[in-house]
Design a protein around this motif. Structure first.
Motif, PDB file in Angstrom:
ATOM      1  N   HIS A 137      12.530  -5.124  13.856  1.00  0.00           N
ATOM      2  CA  HIS A 137      12.839  -6.039  14.949  1.00  0.00           C
ATOM      3  C   HIS A 137      13.338  -5.315  16.193  1.00  0.00           C
ATOM      4  N   SER A 138      13.581  -4.012  16.073  1.00  0.00           N
ATOM      5  CA  SER A 138      13.913  -3.187  17.238  1.00  0.00           C
ATOM      6  C   SER A 138      13.324  -1.810  16.997  1.00  0.00           C
ATOM      7  N   VAL A 139      13.200  -1.032  18.050  1.00  0.00           N
ATOM      8  CA  VAL A 139      12.562   0.276  17.938  1.00  0.00           C
ATOM      9  C   VAL A 139      13.387   1.240  17.082  1.00  0.00           C
ATOM     10  N   THR A 140      14.671   0.963  16.902  1.00  0.00           N
ATOM     11  CA  THR A 140      15.511   1.821  16.061  1.00  0.00           C
ATOM     12  C   THR A 140      15.700   1.253  14.663  1.00  0.00           C
ATOM     13  N   ASP A 141      15.116   0.097  14.375  1.00  0.00           N
ATOM     14  CA  ASP A 141      15.249  -0.564  13.073  1.00  0.00           C
ATOM     15  C   ASP A 141      13.861  -0.862  12.525  1.00  0.00           C
ATOM     16  N   VAL A 142      13.153   0.193  12.129  1.00  0.00           N
ATOM     17  CA  VAL A 142      11.770   0.025  11.680  1.00  0.00           C
ATOM     18  C   VAL A 142      11.537   0.636  10.300  1.00  0.00           C
ATOM     19  N   ASP A 143      12.478   0.482   9.410  1.00  0.00           N
ATOM     20  CA  ASP A 143      12.306   1.080   8.086  1.00  0.00           C
ATOM     21  C   ASP A 143      12.580   0.055   6.994  1.00  0.00           C
ATOM     22  N   GLN A 144      11.862  -1.045   7.037  1.00  0.00           N
ATOM     23  CA  GLN A 144      12.129  -2.163   6.152  1.00  0.00           C
ATOM     24  C   GLN A 144      11.610  -1.988   4.723  1.00  0.00           C
ATOM     25  N   PHE A 145      10.639  -1.125   4.504  1.00  0.00           N
ATOM     26  CA  PHE A 145       9.987  -1.021   3.202  1.00  0.00           C
ATOM     27  C   PHE A 145       9.894   0.431   2.771  1.00  0.00           C
ATOM     28  N   GLY A 146       9.384   0.662   1.560  1.00  0.00           N
ATOM     29  CA  GLY A 146       9.211   2.019   1.044  1.00  0.00           C
ATOM     30  C   GLY A 146       8.247   2.842   1.880  1.00  0.00           C
ATOM     31  N   ALA A 147       8.297   4.146   1.692  1.00  0.00           N
ATOM     32  CA  ALA A 147       7.508   5.069   2.509  1.00  0.00           C
ATOM     33  C   ALA A 147       6.014   4.779   2.481  1.00  0.00           C
ATOM     34  N   ASN A 148       5.498   4.334   1.330  1.00  0.00           N
ATOM     35  CA  ASN A 148       4.054   4.152   1.214  1.00  0.00           C
ATOM     36  C   ASN A 148       3.680   2.764   0.677  1.00  0.00           C
ATOM     37  N   GLU A 149       4.591   1.828   0.712  1.00  0.00           N
ATOM     38  CA  GLU A 149       4.314   0.484   0.168  1.00  0.00           C
ATOM     39  C   GLU A 149       3.189  -0.229   0.923  1.00  0.00           C
ATOM     40  N   TYR A 150       3.182  -0.076   2.247  1.00  0.00           N
ATOM     41  CA  TYR A 150       2.165  -0.688   3.095  1.00  0.00           C
ATOM     42  C   TYR A 150       1.581   0.370   4.033  1.00  0.00           C
ATOM     43  N   TRP A 151       0.440   0.036   4.642  1.00  0.00           N
ATOM     44  CA  TRP A 151      -0.119   0.835   5.743  1.00  0.00           C
ATOM     45  C   TRP A 151      -0.292  -0.135   6.894  1.00  0.00           C
ATOM     46  N   SER A 152       0.216   0.206   8.059  1.00  0.00           N
ATOM     47  CA  SER A 152       0.235  -0.747   9.161  1.00  0.00           C
ATOM     48  C   SER A 152      -0.386  -0.218  10.438  1.00  0.00           C
ATOM     49  N   SER A 153      -1.164  -1.071  11.075  1.00  0.00           N
ATOM     50  CA  SER A 153      -1.558  -1.008  12.476  1.00  0.00           C
ATOM     51  C   SER A 153      -2.612   0.011  12.878  1.00  0.00           C
ATOM     52  N   PHE A 154      -2.618   1.209  12.318  1.00  0.00           N
ATOM     53  CA  PHE A 154      -3.451   2.290  12.861  1.00  0.00           C
ATOM     54  C   PHE A 154      -4.302   2.973  11.800  1.00  0.00           C
TER      55      PHE A 154
END
Length: 161
Positions: A137-154
């Motif tokens: 929800h902020s640029v400094t708070d972007v670690d909601q899940f495990g390192a490889n649980e999802y792949w996002s955006s790119f």
């Protein structure tokens, strides 16, 4: 005529050498729409001095801002995307410094795609993905899940040494 052919061959060889030095991390097919997050993307470490040259932004068709930040959320580069292309190749020329951690993020209202991942995180000579699906929800708070649980955006994250 021979000078013309020699010059043409030199141009082709230079272009081939440049293309040969490119490294691509493809990532999986992103087929789910994310929702409710202001930021989503990936995190990686530069394994050598390199340049991020392009990536494909998998999105829901709205305009977005793409950020390259450091691990503390400081924006180093940004680019805006227009609405209308849900699989947009974005060409950039962003320098990466060996040993530094970077985040490639989509900023703004929900507009990206993701996939359940769970596989080994990929790397090449230029970069190593350290978190494949980060949301926040902020640029400094972007670690909601495990390192490889999802792949996002790119996808097709392309670098050159």
């Amino acid at each position: 005529m021979n000078m013309f052919r020699a010059a043409a061959c030199a141009v082709v060889l230079a272009a081939t050498a440049q293309a040969a030095s490119a490294a691509v991390i493809a990532g999986p097919t992103l087929n789910s729409f994310e929702g409710g997050w202001q930021f989503s993307g990936i995190e990686f470490v530069a394994q050598q001095d390199a340049t991020l040259t392009s990536f494909v932004f998998q999105n829901q068709g709205n305009a977005s801002t793409i950020l390259l930040t450091d691990e503390n959320g400081v924006t180093l580069h940004s680019t805006n995307t227009a609405a209308g292309n849900t699989s947009l190749t974005v060409n950039v020329n962003w320098a990466l410094t060996s040993g530094f951690t970077y985040r490639l993020l989509r900023e703004g209202s929900s507009n990206s795609k993701y996939a359940v991942f769970g596989a080994a995180l990929p790397s090449n000579a230029d970069i190593a993905i350290t978190r494949s699906g980060i949301f926040g929800h902020s640029v400094t708070d972007v670690d909601q899940f495990g390192a490889n649980e999802y792949w996002s955006s790119f996808n097709d994250i392309t670098t050159g040494g």
